[in-house]
Design an enzyme around this catalytic site. Structure first.
Site, PDB file in Angstrom:
ATOM      1  N   CYS A  81     -25.325 -25.373  -6.769  1.00 58.45           N
ATOM      2  CA  CYS A  81     -24.924 -26.639  -6.135  1.00 58.45           C
ATOM      3  C   CYS A  81     -25.499 -26.731  -4.711  1.00 58.45           C
ATOM      4  O   CYS A  81     -26.703 -26.832  -4.553  1.00 58.45           O
ATOM      5  CB  CYS A  81     -23.399 -26.763  -6.165  1.00 58.45           C
ATOM      6  SG  CYS A  81     -22.839 -28.444  -5.866  1.00 58.45           S
ATOM      7  N   HIS A 117     -21.717 -25.370 -11.992  1.00 59.21           N
ATOM      8  CA  HIS A 117     -20.935 -24.249 -11.471  1.00 59.21           C
ATOM      9  C   HIS A 117     -20.409 -23.363 -12.601  1.00 59.21           C
ATOM     10  O   HIS A 117     -19.338 -23.646 -13.149  1.00 59.21           O
ATOM     11  CB  HIS A 117     -19.700 -24.787 -10.730  1.00 59.21           C
ATOM     12  CG  HIS A 117     -20.002 -25.501  -9.460  1.00 59.21           C
ATOM     13  ND1 HIS A 117     -20.012 -24.884  -8.239  1.00 59.21           N
ATOM     14  CD2 HIS A 117     -20.287 -26.805  -9.213  1.00 59.21           C
ATOM     15  CE1 HIS A 117     -20.283 -25.758  -7.294  1.00 59.21           C
ATOM     16  NE2 HIS A 117     -20.461 -26.945  -7.861  1.00 59.21           N
ATOM     17  N   GLU A 165     -19.085 -20.522 -12.123  1.00 60.61           N
ATOM     18  CA  GLU A 165     -17.906 -19.812 -11.597  1.00 60.61           C
ATOM     19  C   GLU A 165     -16.617 -20.622 -11.765  1.00 60.61           C
ATOM     20  O   GLU A 165     -15.528 -20.095 -11.584  1.00 60.61           O
ATOM     21  CB  GLU A 165     -18.130 -19.429 -10.120  1.00 60.61           C
ATOM     22  CG  GLU A 165     -17.927 -20.537  -9.091  1.00 60.61           C
ATOM     23  CD  GLU A 165     -19.118 -21.479  -8.934  1.00 60.61           C
ATOM     24  OE1 GLU A 165     -20.028 -21.445  -9.788  1.00 60.61           O
ATOM     25  OE2 GLU A 165     -19.116 -22.261  -7.952  1.00 60.61           O
TER      26      GLU A 165
END
Lengths: 80, 227
Positions: free
Chosen positions: B85, B201, B203
């Site tokens: 990002c 993302h 994560e």
């Protein structure tokens, strides 16, 4: 001395903000617009009194930080 | 396996990344942007967020911070550097990966789950992944990948496109492109494929009870690849 630089998007790069501004102006009655492109303006006061030297310094700044040369062009417009 | 997550002023996915890396076995260190030395690392992560308030251009100021000199040296010596990002935006500003990230096509901040296709497996990040379509999360305002036609040709010739936006069947059509990215590109490698920049993302997808589990597959595989 003060040096001004203008950063503009290159011709083929999409400028959605410019498009929205164009549409808004059009909606306000400004029917005579072909295109709007949005850019950035910098006024930099450098510690240099020689205009050509000051211009070179700001050009270097444009290349290294102020503009991303993949999508933007820069132009030094005035020194005073 | 040692990892380092760089925190810039305005980073906000650094702690999520720390949790994800530790969950899958990395010994992670958080590194402040003002440090000069990078700790000994097998993987360096530039996390998501809004470094320096996105001033000037997203990632442009962070790209010039002190620690980035060490990160660039590390990347150029073959070290693994991943930017997620805002981290991807920082990577393009350093020139480590080609192209730029423009404002999203429809001028909206997009925050939603999306599907991505990962079929480029000849690299340390995705090698041995046994599936192609992943559900990840995106949250960005400037994720519209752009490069010149010459650059695009070079990127495609070198097989540098890492990730494409797609639907749940892996179809990479324009209607599944959330932000106007050129050719549905969601992530890019450098030529050597040790540097990866991507908007999604992983994560945020490491816990079924919170979101999804596809990020877990990615991190489990990544640590096994690095070992």
């Amino acid at each position: 001395m003060k040096v001004s630089a203008i950063i503009t998007l290159k011709k083929d790069v999409l400028d959605p903000q410019g498009k929205v501004i164009h549409q808004t102006l059009d909606g306000m009655g400004f029917k005579n617009i072909n295109e709007v492109r949005q850019g950035k303006y910098f006024e930099i006061n450098v510690k240099e009194n020689d205009p050509s030297k000051a211009k070179v310094i700001v050009e270097d700044m444009c290349k290294k930080l102020l503009a991303n040369l993949v999508i933007e062009n820069y132009k030094i417009i005035e020194t005073q | 396996m040692k990892s380092s997550v760089i925190t810039f002023p305005g980073s906000n996915c650094d702690r999520d990344m720390d949790v994800a890396l530790k969950k899958f076995g990395f010994k992670n260190k958080m590194v402040w942007h003002d440090e000069k030395e990078l700790p000994k690392s097998d993987l360096v992560i530039l996390p998501g967020g809004f470094s320096y308030g996105d001033y000037l251009r997203c990632g442009s100021v962070a790209a010039k911070s002190k620690i980035m000199e060490s990160v660039i040296t590390f990347a150029k010596s073959g070290g693994l550097v991943m930017g997620i990002c805002n981290g991807f935006q920082i990577l393009v500003e350093t020139g480590l990966v080609p192209g730029v990230l423009l404002r999203n096509k429809y001028l909206e901040f997009i925050c939603k789950n999306i599907f991505v296709k990962i079929d480029n497996k000849d690299n340390p990040y995705f090698k041995n992944l046994d599936k192609e379509v992943f559900e990840f999360h995106i949250a960005h305002n400037e994720g519209n990948y752009f490069c010149t036609s010459d650059q695009l040709k070079e990127i495609e010739d070198n097989n540098q496109v890492a990730i494409y936006y797609c639907n749940n069947d892996g179809k990479t059509e324009e209607i599944f492109n959330p932000n106007g990215s050129l050719n549905n590109i969601a992530g890019i490698f450098n030529k050597e494929k040790n540097v990866l920049g991507m908007m999604p993302h992983p994560e945020r997808m490491i816990d079924k009870s919170l979101s999804g589990d596809d990020g877990s597959l990615f991190f489990k595989n990544l640590i096994n690849n690095i070992k």
